[in-house]
Write a protein that holds these residues in place. Structure first.
Motif, mmCIF file in Angstrom:
data_model
loop_
_atom_site.group_PDB
_atom_site.id
_atom_site.type_symbol
_atom_site.label_atom_id
_atom_site.label_comp_id
_atom_site.label_asym_id
_atom_site.label_seq_id
_atom_site.Cartn_x
_atom_site.Cartn_y
_atom_site.Cartn_z
ATOM 1 N N GLU A 1 0.798 -1.222 0.000
ATOM 2 C CA GLU A 1 0.000 0.000 0.000
ATOM 3 C C GLU A 1 0.830 1.272 0.000
ATOM 4 O OE1 GLU A 1 -1.292 2.231 2.919
ATOM 5 O OE2 GLU A 1 0.734 1.798 3.526
ATOM 6 N N SER A 2 2.050 1.260 0.487
ATOM 7 C CA SER A 2 2.834 2.495 0.514
ATOM 8 C C SER A 2 3.340 2.894 -0.868
ATOM 9 C CB SER A 2 4.004 2.384 1.497
ATOM 10 O OG SER A 2 4.928 1.400 1.075
ATOM 11 N N VAL B 1 -3.081 4.129 11.229
ATOM 12 C CA VAL B 1 -3.080 4.387 12.668
ATOM 13 C C VAL B 1 -2.039 3.528 13.395
ATOM 14 C CG1 VAL B 1 -5.475 5.172 12.701
ATOM 15 C CG2 VAL B 1 -4.956 2.751 13.133
ATOM 16 N N ALA B 2 -1.621 2.441 12.748
ATOM 17 C CA ALA B 2 -0.592 1.570 13.327
ATOM 18 C C ALA B 2 0.095 0.842 12.183
ATOM 19 C CB ALA B 2 -1.202 0.574 14.311
ATOM 20 N N TRP B 3 1.280 0.342 12.465
ATOM 21 C CA TRP B 3 2.052 -0.380 11.444
ATOM 22 C C TRP B 3 2.749 -1.550 12.109
ATOM 23 C CZ3 TRP B 3 7.039 -1.577 9.683
ATOM 24 C CH2 TRP B 3 7.114 -1.899 8.323
ATOM 25 N N THR B 4 2.789 -2.678 11.420
ATOM 26 C CA THR B 4 3.435 -3.883 11.929
ATOM 27 C C THR B 4 4.590 -4.266 11.028
ATOM 28 O OG1 THR B 4 1.361 -4.670 12.888
ATOM 29 C CG2 THR B 4 3.081 -6.313 12.526
ATOM 30 N N ASP B 5 5.720 -4.562 11.646
ATOM 31 C CA ASP B 5 6.910 -5.051 10.950
ATOM 32 C C ASP B 5 7.072 -6.523 11.330
ATOM 33 O OD1 ASP B 5 9.464 -5.707 10.056
ATOM 34 O OD2 ASP B 5 10.489 -4.195 11.236
ATOM 35 N N ALA B 6 6.834 -7.415 10.367
ATOM 36 C CA ALA B 6 6.964 -8.855 10.606
ATOM 37 C C ALA B 6 8.121 -9.384 9.774
ATOM 38 C CB ALA B 6 5.670 -9.567 10.233
ATOM 39 N N ARG B 7 8.959 -10.217 10.398
ATOM 40 C CA ARG B 7 10.125 -10.797 9.717
ATOM 41 C C ARG B 7 10.134 -12.299 9.938
ATOM 42 N NH1 ARG B 7 14.532 -6.294 9.440
ATOM 43 N NH2 ARG B 7 13.132 -4.510 9.500
ATOM 44 N N TYR B 8 10.341 -13.005 8.839
ATOM 45 C CA TYR B 8 10.308 -14.464 8.849
ATOM 46 C C TYR B 8 11.657 -14.985 8.362
ATOM 47 C CZ TYR B 8 5.382 -13.390 9.066
ATOM 48 O OH TYR B 8 4.169 -12.873 9.428
ATOM 49 N N ARG B 9 12.375 -15.630 9.244
ATOM 50 C CA ARG B 9 13.700 -16.181 8.947
ATOM 51 C C ARG B 9 13.538 -17.560 8.324
ATOM 52 N NH1 ARG B 9 17.729 -16.278 6.848
ATOM 53 N NH2 ARG B 9 19.512 -17.420 7.592
ATOM 54 N N CYS B 10 13.989 -17.714 7.097
ATOM 55 C CA CYS B 10 13.860 -18.977 6.370
ATOM 56 C C CYS B 10 15.245 -19.594 6.181
ATOM 57 C CB CYS B 10 13.207 -18.750 5.016
ATOM 58 S SG CYS B 10 11.533 -18.070 5.113
ATOM 59 N N ILE C 1 12.102 -12.962 4.940
ATOM 60 C CA ILE C 1 10.985 -12.246 4.309
ATOM 61 C C ILE C 1 10.599 -11.127 5.262
ATOM 62 C CG2 ILE C 1 8.569 -12.365 3.585
ATOM 63 C CD1 ILE C 1 10.205 -13.975 1.673
ATOM 64 N N LEU C 2 10.548 -9.893 4.742
ATOM 65 C CA LEU C 2 10.177 -8.714 5.526
ATOM 66 C C LEU C 2 8.815 -8.243 5.032
ATOM 67 C CD1 LEU C 2 13.460 -8.437 4.617
ATOM 68 C CD2 LEU C 2 13.274 -6.809 6.463
ATOM 69 N N LEU C 3 7.869 -8.212 5.942
ATOM 70 C CA LEU C 3 6.485 -7.928 5.592
ATOM 71 C C LEU C 3 5.951 -6.832 6.501
ATOM 72 C CD1 LEU C 3 3.755 -8.781 4.215
ATOM 73 C CD2 LEU C 3 3.507 -10.408 6.078
ATOM 74 N N GLY C 4 5.342 -5.827 5.914
ATOM 75 C CA GLY C 4 4.716 -4.767 6.695
ATOM 76 C C GLY C 4 3.206 -4.857 6.595
ATOM 77 N N VAL C 5 2.533 -4.422 7.660
ATOM 78 C CA VAL C 5 1.073 -4.359 7.663
ATOM 79 C C VAL C 5 0.668 -2.951 8.083
ATOM 80 C CG1 VAL C 5 -1.069 -5.281 8.623
ATOM 81 C CG2 VAL C 5 0.911 -6.796 8.317
ATOM 82 N N ALA C 6 -0.141 -2.303 7.268
ATOM 83 C CA ALA C 6 -0.697 -0.991 7.590
ATOM 84 C C ALA C 6 -2.100 -1.203 8.155
ATOM 85 C CB ALA C 6 -0.757 -0.123 6.339
ATOM 86 N N TRP C 7 -2.367 -0.576 9.292
ATOM 87 C CA TRP C 7 -3.673 -0.687 9.961
ATOM 88 C C TRP C 7 -4.388 0.649 9.850
ATOM 89 C CZ3 TRP C 7 -4.865 -5.461 11.930
ATOM 90 C CH2 TRP C 7 -3.803 -6.352 12.095
ATOM 91 N N TYR C 8 -5.660 0.629 9.449
ATOM 92 C CA TYR C 8 -6.424 1.854 9.239
ATOM 93 C C TYR C 8 -7.467 2.102 10.323
ATOM 94 C CZ TYR C 8 -4.472 0.997 4.602
ATOM 95 O OH TYR C 8 -3.628 0.732 3.565
ATOM 96 N N SER C 9 -7.661 1.168 11.225
ATOM 97 C CA SER C 9 -8.647 1.298 12.299
ATOM 98 C C SER C 9 -7.980 0.879 13.599
ATOM 99 C CB SER C 9 -9.862 0.391 12.025
ATOM 100 O OG SER C 9 -10.601 0.181 13.204
ATOM 101 N N ASP D 1 1.932 -3.990 3.315
ATOM 102 C CA ASP D 1 2.856 -3.032 2.726
ATOM 103 C C ASP D 1 3.788 -3.829 1.814
ATOM 104 O OD1 ASP D 1 4.099 -0.692 2.090
ATOM 105 O OD2 ASP D 1 4.801 -0.233 4.106
ATOM 106 N N ASN D 2 4.781 -3.164 1.234
ATOM 107 C CA ASN D 2 5.728 -3.868 0.377
ATOM 108 C C ASN D 2 6.311 -5.068 1.120
ATOM 109 O OD1 ASN D 2 5.501 -1.991 -1.726
ATOM 110 N ND2 ASN D 2 6.991 -0.661 -0.769
ATOM 111 N N THR D 3 6.541 -6.135 0.389
ATOM 112 C CA THR D 3 7.146 -7.340 0.943
ATOM 113 C C THR D 3 8.488 -7.543 0.264
ATOM 114 O OG1 THR D 3 4.964 -8.304 1.309
ATOM 115 C CG2 THR D 3 6.844 -9.812 1.325
ATOM 116 N N TYR D 4 9.504 -7.778 1.081
ATOM 117 C CA TYR D 4 10.868 -7.949 0.571
ATOM 118 C C TYR D 4 11.414 -9.313 0.944
ATOM 119 C CZ TYR D 4 10.839 -2.905 -0.103
ATOM 120 O OH TYR D 4 10.519 -1.640 -0.511
ATOM 121 N N MET D 5 12.319 -9.802 0.100
ATOM 122 C CA MET D 5 13.086 -11.001 0.382
ATOM 123 C C MET D 5 14.541 -10.574 0.494
ATOM 124 S SD MET D 5 13.610 -14.427 -1.953
ATOM 125 C CE MET D 5 11.922 -14.977 -1.775
ATOM 126 N N GLN D 6 15.133 -10.813 1.639
ATOM 127 C CA GLN D 6 16.540 -10.487 1.861
ATOM 128 C C GLN D 6 17.319 -11.804 1.897
ATOM 129 O OE1 GLN D 6 17.375 -7.313 4.579
ATOM 130 N NE2 GLN D 6 19.080 -8.466 5.457
#
Length: 168
Positions: free
Chosen positions: A30-31, A43-52, A104-112, A85-90
Motif C-alpha cells: 500500500e505504501s 493508525v498503526a504499522w506492523t513489521d513482521a520478519r520471517y527467517r527462512c 521475508i520482511l512484511l509490513g502491515v498498515a492498519w487503518y482502524s 505493505d511492500n514485501t521484501y526477500m533479503q
C-alpha cells in the motif's frame, strides 16, 4: 496499470541471480500503490520478519503471502481495515540464492485502531501457526513489532527531572 510484480517471475530472476542484490521487493504494498490506501489514514504499522533456512522455504512463504494478498484484494473497500505493505526477500547468499536462506520482511498498515487492537496479534493465531508449521517455521524464526502512529498514540506528559531549575 498493474504495478504489482509477478511473484513467480521475481523468484525466477532471483534464482538466476539477476540482479545479484541482497534484498528484492517481491510484492508491491500500500505504501507504493496509492490506489490501495486511497484516503485511509494509517493508525498503526506492523513489521513482521520471517527467517527462512532455505530457498525452498523462502519461495513457499513468498507464494503464501501472494495468495493471502490476492484474497485480501478481493474484499470490498469498506472491509479494508488493514493492508499489506511492500514485501521484501533479503537473501543470505545473493550470488547463489538457492544455496542458503534469507528473511521475508512484511509490513502491515492498519487503518482502524479498534481493528488493530482486536486483530493485531492475528499473525500468531491458530491458522497462522498451522501455516508456519507447514512451512517449517518455528516461533524463533518470526519477529513481530507493532508501532502506533503519533496521531493515535496516547502520550502522557512526563516529569522532567531538574537540577537547580535546569532540565537534566
Amino acid at each position: 496499470m498493474n504495478t504489482r510484480p509477478d511473484v513467480i517471475a521475481v523468484l525466477e530472476r532471483i534464482r538466476r541471480g539477476e540482479p545479484t542484490t541482497a534484498r528484492h521487493r517481491i510484492l508491491v504494498g500500500e505504501s507504493d500503490d496509492a490506489t490501495r490506501r486511497g484516503d485511509k489514514t494509517i493508525v498503526a504499522w506492523t513489521d513482521a520478519r520471517y527467517r527462512c533456512s532455505s530457498w525452498d522455504q523462502l519461495e513457499q512463504l513468498a507464494l503464501a503471502i501472494q495468495d493471502s494478498d490476492e484474497r485480501l484484494r478481493a474484499r470490498p473497500d469498506d472491509l479494508m481495515l488493514w493492508d499489506w505493505d511492500n514485501t521484501y526477500m533479503q537473501l543470505d547468499n545473493p550470488e547463489d540464492p538457492t544455496e542458503g536462506g534469507g528473511t521475508i520482511l512484511l509490513g502491515v498498515a492498519w487503518y482502524s485502531i479498534g481493528f488493530f487492537i482486536d486483530r493485531g496479534g492475528a499473525g500468531f493465531s491458530y491458522m497462522h501457526q498451522r501455516l508456519y508449521e507447514r512451512l517449517g517455521l518455528s516461533p524463533d524464526d518470526i519477529t513481530v513489532q507493532h508501532f502506533l502512529c503519533a496521531d493515535v498514540a496516547d502520550f502522557k506528559p512526563a516529569l522532567v527531572p531538574t537540577m537547580n531549575g535546569l532540565p537534566t
